[in-house]
Design a protein around this motif. Sequence first.
Motif, short mmCIF file in Angstrom:
data_model
loop_
_atom_site.label_atom_id
_atom_site.label_comp_id
_atom_site.label_asym_id
_atom_site.label_seq_id
_atom_site.Cartn_x
_atom_site.Cartn_y
_atom_site.Cartn_z
N PRO A 165 0.84 -1.21 0.00
CA PRO A 165 0.00 0.00 0.00
C PRO A 165 0.86 1.25 0.00
N ASN A 166 0.25 2.38 -0.21
CA ASN A 166 0.99 3.64 -0.17
C ASN A 166 1.30 4.04 1.26
N PRO A 167 2.52 4.49 1.51
CA PRO A 167 2.85 4.97 2.86
C PRO A 167 2.17 6.30 3.14
N CYS A 168 1.84 6.51 4.40
CA CYS A 168 1.16 7.76 4.76
C CYS A 168 1.40 8.03 6.24
N THR A 169 1.48 9.29 6.58
CA THR A 169 1.60 9.71 7.98
C THR A 169 0.51 10.73 8.29
N PRO A 170 0.13 10.87 9.56
CA PRO A 170 -0.88 11.87 9.92
C PRO A 170 -0.40 13.27 9.57
N MET A 171 -1.35 14.12 9.22
CA MET A 171 -1.04 15.51 8.91
C MET A 171 -1.74 16.41 9.92
N ASN A 172 -1.13 17.53 10.18
CA ASN A 172 -1.70 18.48 11.13
C ASN A 172 -2.69 19.41 10.44
N GLY A 173 -3.60 19.96 11.24
CA GLY A 173 -4.49 21.00 10.71
C GLY A 173 -5.94 20.62 10.61
N SER A 174 -6.31 19.40 11.00
CA SER A 174 -7.72 19.01 10.91
C SER A 174 -8.55 19.79 11.92
N THR A 277 -8.21 9.50 7.04
CA THR A 277 -8.42 8.59 8.17
C THR A 277 -7.27 8.67 9.18
N LEU A 278 -6.04 8.81 8.69
CA LEU A 278 -4.90 8.91 9.60
C LEU A 278 -4.89 10.22 10.37
N SER A 279 -5.49 11.25 9.79
CA SER A 279 -5.48 12.57 10.41
C SER A 279 -6.75 12.85 11.22
N GLY A 280 -7.62 11.85 11.34
CA GLY A 280 -8.80 12.00 12.17
C GLY A 280 -9.88 12.88 11.58
N HIS A 298 -16.47 0.79 8.39
CA HIS A 298 -17.77 1.46 8.34
C HIS A 298 -18.31 1.71 9.74
N GLU A 299 -18.73 2.94 9.96
CA GLU A 299 -19.29 3.40 11.23
C GLU A 299 -18.22 3.68 12.29
N VAL A 300 -16.97 3.35 12.00
CA VAL A 300 -15.91 3.55 13.00
C VAL A 300 -15.05 4.76 12.65
N ASN A 301 -14.37 4.72 11.50
CA ASN A 301 -13.56 5.87 11.08
C ASN A 301 -14.07 6.49 9.78
N GLY A 302 -15.25 6.09 9.36
CA GLY A 302 -15.85 6.66 8.16
C GLY A 302 -17.11 5.91 7.78
N LEU A 303 -17.75 6.38 6.73
CA LEU A 303 -18.96 5.72 6.22
C LEU A 303 -18.71 5.31 4.77
N ALA A 334 -8.24 7.72 14.66
CA ALA A 334 -7.19 8.02 13.68
C ALA A 334 -6.05 7.00 13.65
N ASN A 335 -5.91 6.20 14.71
CA ASN A 335 -4.80 5.24 14.76
C ASN A 335 -5.11 3.90 14.10
N LEU A 336 -6.32 3.72 13.60
CA LEU A 336 -6.70 2.41 13.04
C LEU A 336 -5.78 1.97 11.91
N ASN A 337 -5.35 2.91 11.07
CA ASN A 337 -4.53 2.56 9.91
C ASN A 337 -3.05 2.85 10.12
N LYS A 338 -2.66 3.17 11.35
CA LYS A 338 -1.28 3.59 11.60
C LYS A 338 -0.27 2.54 11.18
N ASP A 339 -0.46 1.29 11.58
CA ASP A 339 0.49 0.23 11.24
C ASP A 339 0.39 -0.15 9.77
N TYR A 340 -0.83 -0.22 9.26
CA TYR A 340 -1.06 -0.60 7.86
C TYR A 340 -0.36 0.35 6.89
N LEU A 341 -0.33 1.65 7.23
CA LEU A 341 0.22 2.65 6.33
C LEU A 341 1.58 3.18 6.79
N ASP A 342 2.18 2.51 7.75
CA ASP A 342 3.45 2.98 8.33
C ASP A 342 4.55 3.09 7.27
#
Length: 360
Positions: A165-174, A277-280, A298-303, A334-342
Amino acid sequence: MRVLFIQGGFGTGGAEKVIAMIANHRVAQGDEVEVAAMRAPKDGTYYNYSPDVRLTVLEPDVDMSAPANQMRRLRQVRRLIRDRKPDVVVSFLTKINVLTLVAGMGRRVPIVISERNNPGVQNNHPVWKKAAMLLGPRASAIVTLTERGRDQLPSKLHRRAHVIPNPCTPMNGSRNQKKSRATDLVAVGRLDWQKGFDLLMQSLAKLRETHPDINLTIFGEGPERPSLERLRSELELDGVVSMPGTTQKHGAWLGEGDIVVVTSRYEGFCNVVAEATLSGVPIVSFDCEFGPREMIQHEVNGLLVQTGNVEELTESLRRLIENAELRQGMAQAANLNKDYLDPDRILGDWDRVINSAVKD
């Protein structure tokens, strides 16, 4: 090790983002890294590269979308491989993969290709799809973004296919989700039929019948801008939908909306879903192939909404707009995908694929 990356451009796309990350990672390990692209924005690359990464623009002033110019592009890639003598070539996207595999014939250089979209439905001429299937066995390795994407490959290619998968980290500003009602929707992507912004505008027109204070900002640029602007006027949304173009800074869209909306008809992965999702940021997304279902619970970090269903999209948006508790819960997930996208894990996967291709 001399590593040559080949891509379509140095613009804002997800493929460009990932190549920049891998290139910077490899050069930091001591590799000699070059990234070549067919074109580049007038104001330079959108994503940041280490000064130690060599950047090459092959055809800065040629419209390479014209079929007559594909042979010229092929010659450029073949000449580049001949002159640079890389230990390994890594290419992204269907057309570039095909041209790179042809250009590498007779060069005895391992080539790693990566399919970044949904080859079954993307809007390419059938010749490209057939060529990709025929030339696939020439690749030392094939990288797809999801298991479902891997399943699209012919069975004879599964042995050399890797899911990264594509790597991703949380971003600030939400935004803070404590207000009782959301008012601002945001969408991000190329202004193209694939992204379904026409369906999003139709949904917004219905939504405003009960929520007249809702507005939408669509960040991105592309060929569908004129038709989307006409649709905006037809739906009487001129003062409601803003299309300011591409953000000058990656991720600057994050603080512009209470809710992110993804209406893609198809995807290869969808970086916007990953970033949101990573940024909440609460998100409503079509359950298109591929990507959203891999990252949204679904219903947890998005619909998740049935792809193309404007009525269901409207109702899901209405529900999230009115439900502050649900939005807050999504922000806290926001941490649900942290390991998956690390990024460290994913860049390590890329290292293994590239290094193995060279050893073989």
